[in-house]
Design an enzyme around this catalytic site. Structure first.
Site, short mmCIF file in Angstrom:
data_model
loop_
_atom_site.label_atom_id
_atom_site.label_comp_id
_atom_site.label_asym_id
_atom_site.label_seq_id
_atom_site.Cartn_x
_atom_site.Cartn_y
_atom_site.Cartn_z
N LYS A 154 57.11 -46.70 18.66
CA LYS A 154 58.01 -46.02 17.73
C LYS A 154 59.09 -45.30 18.53
O LYS A 154 58.95 -44.12 18.87
CB LYS A 154 57.20 -45.04 16.86
CG LYS A 154 58.05 -44.22 15.90
CD LYS A 154 57.20 -43.49 14.86
CE LYS A 154 58.05 -42.56 14.01
NZ LYS A 154 57.35 -42.06 12.84
N GLY B 70 66.83 -37.81 12.41
CA GLY B 70 67.84 -36.90 11.88
C GLY B 70 69.10 -37.63 11.43
O GLY B 70 70.06 -37.01 10.96
N GLU C 225 55.01 -42.90 20.41
CA GLU C 225 56.36 -42.46 20.02
C GLU C 225 56.97 -41.57 21.11
O GLU C 225 56.74 -40.36 21.13
CB GLU C 225 56.27 -41.68 18.69
CG GLU C 225 57.63 -41.17 18.20
CD GLU C 225 57.56 -40.39 16.88
OE1 GLU C 225 56.45 -40.23 16.34
OE2 GLU C 225 58.61 -39.96 16.42
C1 5MM Z 1 57.19 -36.67 9.76
O1 5MM Z 1 57.42 -35.86 10.91
C2 5MM Z 1 56.55 -36.15 12.01
C3 5MM Z 1 55.78 -34.94 12.43
O2 5MM Z 1 56.63 -33.94 12.89
P1 5MM Z 1 56.04 -32.46 13.28
O3 5MM Z 1 54.67 -32.64 13.85
O4 5MM Z 1 57.04 -31.99 14.28
O5 5MM Z 1 56.03 -31.67 12.02
C4 5MM Z 1 57.40 -36.75 13.15
O6 5MM Z 1 56.63 -37.05 14.27
C5 5MM Z 1 58.00 -38.02 12.63
O7 5MM Z 1 56.98 -38.96 12.39
C6 5MM Z 1 58.96 -38.64 13.60
O8 5MM Z 1 59.80 -37.67 14.20
C7 5MM Z 1 59.85 -39.61 12.83
O9 5MM Z 1 60.43 -38.92 11.75
P2 5MM Z 1 61.98 -39.04 11.54
O10 5MM Z 1 62.31 -38.02 10.47
O11 5MM Z 1 62.62 -38.73 12.87
O12 5MM Z 1 62.18 -40.48 11.09
#
Ligand code: 5MM
Length: 326
Positions: A218, A262, A176
């Site tokens: 991703k 977001g 990702e």
């Molecule tokens: C679910 O959030 C994931 C972990 O975030 P932190 O380690 O910063 O708490 C994050 O990696 C998430 O999988 C991705 O950003 C995709 O989530 P979104 O909300 O952007 O779809």
């Protein structure tokens, strides 16, 4: 071993399903709970994740769930561990294995994701307890003089070392490289940076010997910065995103599962649906966090009498995304 990796990767992106990113770190999850008035305790984080994964018929639209280390080690109220419970629900259990994005030395405003030390041993342990895939997120920022080549190269290198270690342990890596939406940049600048981030990543994955047919990408969608004032329709976002991906990604890649970054749940779904009108060699699906779970978190807000309302809210986001990729 190779066949197992390929089969898992294909299953993760198989239509009409996508991946639920429920791997918020303890800090992120705690602040999201507090925002809806729920105390940030380990038990509440567990209850929330139990509510999500036990949503009836979740497997119809969800192929895999990404768990955090804390959740991976917790048990549901029936006594099963999360990975075993998720597996029993016909969903692949995954694990976020990076330890977070830290400041990149000598590069103000830029991040490097850490977690490579001891990773081989951690992966073996996760596999022995049921993990089938893993996730590592790199964060790329757009701004004055950013991203630097240093940040792109360092993050791509770490992603590739992580991915190679995953495949050695027969875990499918989700890679990702997230280009953040924050900033006043145009959609054209987002396309340029996303393309550069992917080019660095693909070069490093190749150098590391990573098998792309056993890998899920991703990426972010290509969108204008949140403070740019530029508007882009789902068709324009789909066109810019698919053009960028086609320019860089080999056909052998198992699939693409977008993050939501977001965007509101409805906008993320509309953009995902518009992507499907383009022919691509790889399936394009979703691996959303916030765009799937935010309505569920609000509906449940820690009330055990509202578990079903939270699950209905989650199902209400899974269904249109699943329909979009069907
Ligand atoms: C679910 O959030 C994931 C972990 O975030 P932190 O380690 O910063 O708490 C994050 O990696 C998430 O999988 C991705 O950003 C995709 O989530 P979104 O909300 O952007 O779809």
């Amino acid at each position: 071993m190779i066949e197992a990796l390929h089969g898992t990767a294909r299953a993760m992106v198989s239509r009409p399903r996508g991946i639920l990113a429920a791997d918020e770190s303890i800090g992120t999850m705690s602040s999201r709970l507090e925002k809806v008035g729920v105390a940030a305790t380990a038990d509440n984080r567990r209850d929330y994740r139990e509510m999500l994964v036990t949503t009836p018929e979740l497997h119809e639209g969800i192929s895999g769930v990404i768990l955090s280390d804390e959740t991976f080690n917790q048990k549901l109220s029936d006594g099963n561990t999360f990975p075993l419970a998720v597996h029993a629900l016909n969903i692949l259990p995954g694990i976020k294995v990076d330890t977070g994005a830290k400041d990149l030395a000598l590069s103000p405003g830029e991040k490097i994701t850490e977690g490579l030390d001891g990773l081989r041993e951690r992966l073996r342990d996760y596999v022995s307890r049921g993990a089938r895939f893993a996730k590592w997120r790199a964060v790329i920022t757009i701004g004055e003089g950013r991203p630097t080549e240093r940040a792109l190269r360092a993050n791509a290198h770490a992603l590739a070392r992580y991915a190679a270690l995953c495949q050695e342990s027969v875990l499918v890596p989700i890679v990702e490289p997230e280009v953040l939406m924050d900033g006043d940049h145009t959609i054209e600048r987002c396309a340029e940076v996303t393309r550069a981030a992917l080019e660095y990543l693909l070069a490093e994955l190749d150098d590391a010997g990573v098998d792309l047919a056993g890998t899920v990408l991703k990426p972010n969608m290509v969108v204008p910065g949140t403070t740019s004032g530029q508007q882009a329709s789902p068709e324009e976002i789909a066109e810019a995103t698919v053009t960028t991906l086609r320019a860089v990604l080999p056909e052998t890649l198992a699939g693409v599962a977008f993050l939501s970054g977001g965007q509101s749940p409805e906008v993320a779904t509309a953009n995902l649906a518009a992507m499907q009108k383009h022919e691509t060699p790889w399936p394009l699906t979703f691996s959303f966090g916030r765009a799937l779970v935010d309505p569920a978190l609000k509906a449940w807000h820690g009330d055990s009498a509202l578990i079903s309302a939270g699950q209905q809210a989650l199902a209400g986001r899974v269904q249109p995304n699943s329909a979009a990729v069907a």
